[in-house]
Design a protein around this motif. Structure first.
Motif, short mmCIF file in Angstrom:
data_model
loop_
_atom_site.label_atom_id
_atom_site.label_comp_id
_atom_site.label_asym_id
_atom_site.label_seq_id
_atom_site.Cartn_x
_atom_site.Cartn_y
_atom_site.Cartn_z
N CYS A 63 0.81 -1.24 0.00
CA CYS A 63 0.00 0.00 0.00
C CYS A 63 0.83 1.28 0.00
N TRP A 64 2.09 1.18 -0.29
CA TRP A 64 2.99 2.33 -0.21
C TRP A 64 3.07 3.06 -1.56
N GLY A 65 2.32 2.62 -2.55
CA GLY A 65 2.28 3.30 -3.85
C GLY A 65 1.25 4.40 -3.83
N SER A 66 0.50 4.56 -4.91
CA SER A 66 -0.43 5.69 -4.99
C SER A 66 -1.61 5.53 -4.04
N THR A 67 -1.86 4.33 -3.55
CA THR A 67 -2.94 4.14 -2.57
C THR A 67 -2.74 5.05 -1.36
N ALA A 68 -1.47 5.23 -0.97
CA ALA A 68 -1.19 6.07 0.20
C ALA A 68 -1.43 7.55 -0.10
N ALA A 69 -1.50 7.90 -1.38
CA ALA A 69 -1.67 9.32 -1.76
C ALA A 69 -3.11 9.66 -2.11
N GLN A 249 -2.20 8.19 -19.99
CA GLN A 249 -1.25 9.29 -19.81
C GLN A 249 -1.03 9.48 -18.31
N ASN A 250 0.21 9.40 -17.85
CA ASN A 250 0.46 9.66 -16.43
C ASN A 250 0.41 11.14 -16.13
N ARG A 251 -0.19 11.50 -15.00
CA ARG A 251 -0.29 12.90 -14.60
C ARG A 251 -0.01 12.98 -13.10
N PHE A 341 -1.10 9.80 -11.03
CA PHE A 341 -2.27 9.02 -11.41
C PHE A 341 -2.29 8.98 -12.94
N ALA A 342 -3.15 8.19 -13.52
CA ALA A 342 -3.16 8.10 -14.98
C ALA A 342 -4.57 8.31 -15.50
N LEU A 365 -6.07 -2.10 -14.53
CA LEU A 365 -5.64 -0.70 -14.60
C LEU A 365 -6.83 0.20 -14.27
N ALA A 366 -6.96 0.49 -12.99
CA ALA A 366 -8.12 1.26 -12.49
C ALA A 366 -7.82 2.74 -12.65
N TYR A 367 -7.59 3.17 -13.87
CA TYR A 367 -7.13 4.54 -14.12
C TYR A 367 -8.30 5.52 -14.16
N GLY A 368 -8.01 6.76 -13.73
CA GLY A 368 -9.03 7.80 -13.73
C GLY A 368 -9.32 8.25 -12.30
N GLY A 369 -10.14 9.28 -12.18
CA GLY A 369 -10.43 9.86 -10.86
C GLY A 369 -11.16 8.93 -9.93
N ASN A 370 -11.78 7.88 -10.47
CA ASN A 370 -12.56 6.95 -9.64
C ASN A 370 -11.85 5.63 -9.45
#
Ligand SMILES: Cc1cc2nc3c(=O)[nH]c(=O)nc-3n(C[C@H](O)[C@H](O)[C@H](O)COP(=O)(O)OP(=O)(O)OC[C@H]3O[C@@H](n4cnc5c(N)ncnc54)[C@H](O)[C@@H]3O)c2cc1C
Length: 403
Positions: A63-69, A249-251, A341-342, A365-370
């Motif tokens: 959980c130390w990746g983007s989940t923490a952010a 696209q990564n952002r 995020f992507a 790949l659960a990409y997007g704001g949701n």
């Protein structure tokens, strides 16, 4: 790749919750899940809960990746309006995606209640028009959602001012939304799985994945070998490295959290998420202990060092926006951070196999704001694929939309 900068609040609040061993011996399993963030945790839980022998591997601490952010606003409303999805694909696809997200908010809630102590709460979601030009788009979106029985109310300028103190031409109020501590949910879920027998390894990087008609073979950074019937790549925004085709696209997105705000001052924000029609949008919500959590100011930066330098400046911009929008709230940033995020071209995620790897390697790949609601949907969808059952979203959420 560094997925986050600054002080992501969840990691500060919770610390390293659980340590899992490194993998140091070869093994066999039904499904190898690569990545132990919220996506990997939800998928592994779904599979393990239905009798699959699952192994979870993460190159970092779990959980130390983007989940923490993540700011973890849980919404059925996705970054692409349903009306735009209907134009891009068709009415049935838009409806399918929105209805699945609606159900997923409820499903995350059910899981969060079962896991317990993850600061989950149901809320409303207020989506306001950032400017007059967006009023017409919101009107159409509201009409579409009403026509399809989504739980929405329309608020005009004066209702918004009277009930919320907001100055905006109009807003859609949805009665289904939620919030959670995503790091805590994913960590506790992984711990619960481990206690029930799922094998979880962190600080174990998967270096190669090859598949045949019958199995998948993974090797780790220490040369250990895993043989599985299927692999699920739930490695978040780093998953692009497994694909020659660019799929998103990564952002970067920026966020801050305040110290606890007086309940009376927080008012309706205690039970309502807020976001807007501009892109990129401002998004905010409160936490169980009354803090204000604010995000936005997304940009195209994909270079962590450059993003790191911007965290304080972006937090100050976000704070000024909040002060203009909600002048009655005094909420200074206590911790600020940024995260990768992507975005996909249509705002939808990708779940399933890619031609480059064959049918036994499934991407999540659960990409997007949701991202979190998408991951919840992906858990059921990938289980259906592994069990060779049909699922209504198999086509819409597949890589076939890129063809
Ligand atoms: C600032 C911000 C705000 C957000 N707000 C929201 C929001 O309000 N609502 C919402 O739903 N979503 C939101 N998101 C998106 C959401 O956070 C993501 O969808 C979610 O964190 C993605 O989780 P994940 O598990 O897919 O990725 P991660 O949490 O990044 O997990 C992937 C894991 O894979 C591991 N990994 C990668 N490569 C390998 C390898 N080769 N071998 C082993 N392990 C590997 C990584 O170490 C990592 O732990 C936000 C994101 C950011 C950055």
């Amino acid at each position: 790749m560094d997925l986050k900068s600054g002080y992501p609040y969840w990691a500060v609040k919770n610390g390293l919750m659980y340590a899992f061993p490194r993998l140091d011996a070869d093994l066999n399993c039904d499904v190898a899940v690569v990545g132990a963030g919220i996506t990997g945790a939800l998928i592994a839980d779904e599979l393990a809960g239905h009798g699959h022998d699952v192994v979870v591997l993460d190159q970092r601490d779990v959980c130390w990746g983007s989940t923490a952010a993540s700011t973890a606003l849980l919404q059925y409303e996705i970054d692409t309006h349903a009306t735009d999805l209907a134009k891009r694909y068709d009415q049935a696809s838009a409806l399918l995606a929105y209805q699945a997200c609606l159900a997923a908010v409820h499903d995350v809630g059910t899981l969060a209640q079962a896991v317990g102590d993850v600061d989950f709460a149901t809320c409303k979601s207020l989506y306001y028009a950032s400017n007059r030009a967006d009023h017409a788009r919101l009107t159409d979106e509201f009409a579409w959602r009403r026509q399809h029985s989504f739980p929405v109310r329309w608020l005009g300028r004066s209702a918004l001012k009277d009930q919320y103190g907001l100055t905006s031409p109009a807003a859609i109020l949805s009665s289904v939304a939620a919030r959670v501590d995503p790091y805590r949910l994913a960590s506790r879920l992984l711990r619960r799985m481990q206690q029930k027998g799922t094998r979880i390894f962190d600080r174990t990087e998967v270096k190669s994945i090859t598949s045949t008609a019958r199995s998948v073979h993974l090797t780790t950074d220490s040369g250990v070998s895993i043989r599985a019937k299927h692999a699920v790549i739930a490695s978040g925004y780093e998953a692009q490295c497994w694909l020659r085709q660019r799929v998103a696209q990564n952002r970067s997105s920026y966020a801050y959290i305040s110290d606890p705000v007086d309940r009376a001052e927080l008012g309706w924000l205690a039970g309502t998420l807020l976001w807007e029609s501009s892109r990129p949008y401002l998004y905010l919500r409160s936490t169980g202990d009354g803090r204000l959590l604010v995000g936005g100011e997304d940009d195209d930066r994909d270079i962590p060092a450059r993003r790191d330098r911007l965290v304080d400046r972006k937090a100050a911009i976000l704070q000024r926006k909040v002060a203009r929008l909600l002048p009655h709230i005094q909420a200074q940033p206590a911790f600020a951070w940024a995260g990768t995020f992507a975005e996909t071209a249509d705002g939808l995620p990708f779940f399933g196999p890619h031609a480059q790897h064959g049918p036994r390697v499934l991407f999540a790949l659960a990409y997007g704001g949701n991202g979190i609601t998408y991951s919840m949907i992906g858990a059921g969808l990938l289980r259906a694929q592994i069990e060779r059952r049909p699922h209504p979203l198999t086509d819409l959420f597949s890589f076939a939309r890129l063809e």
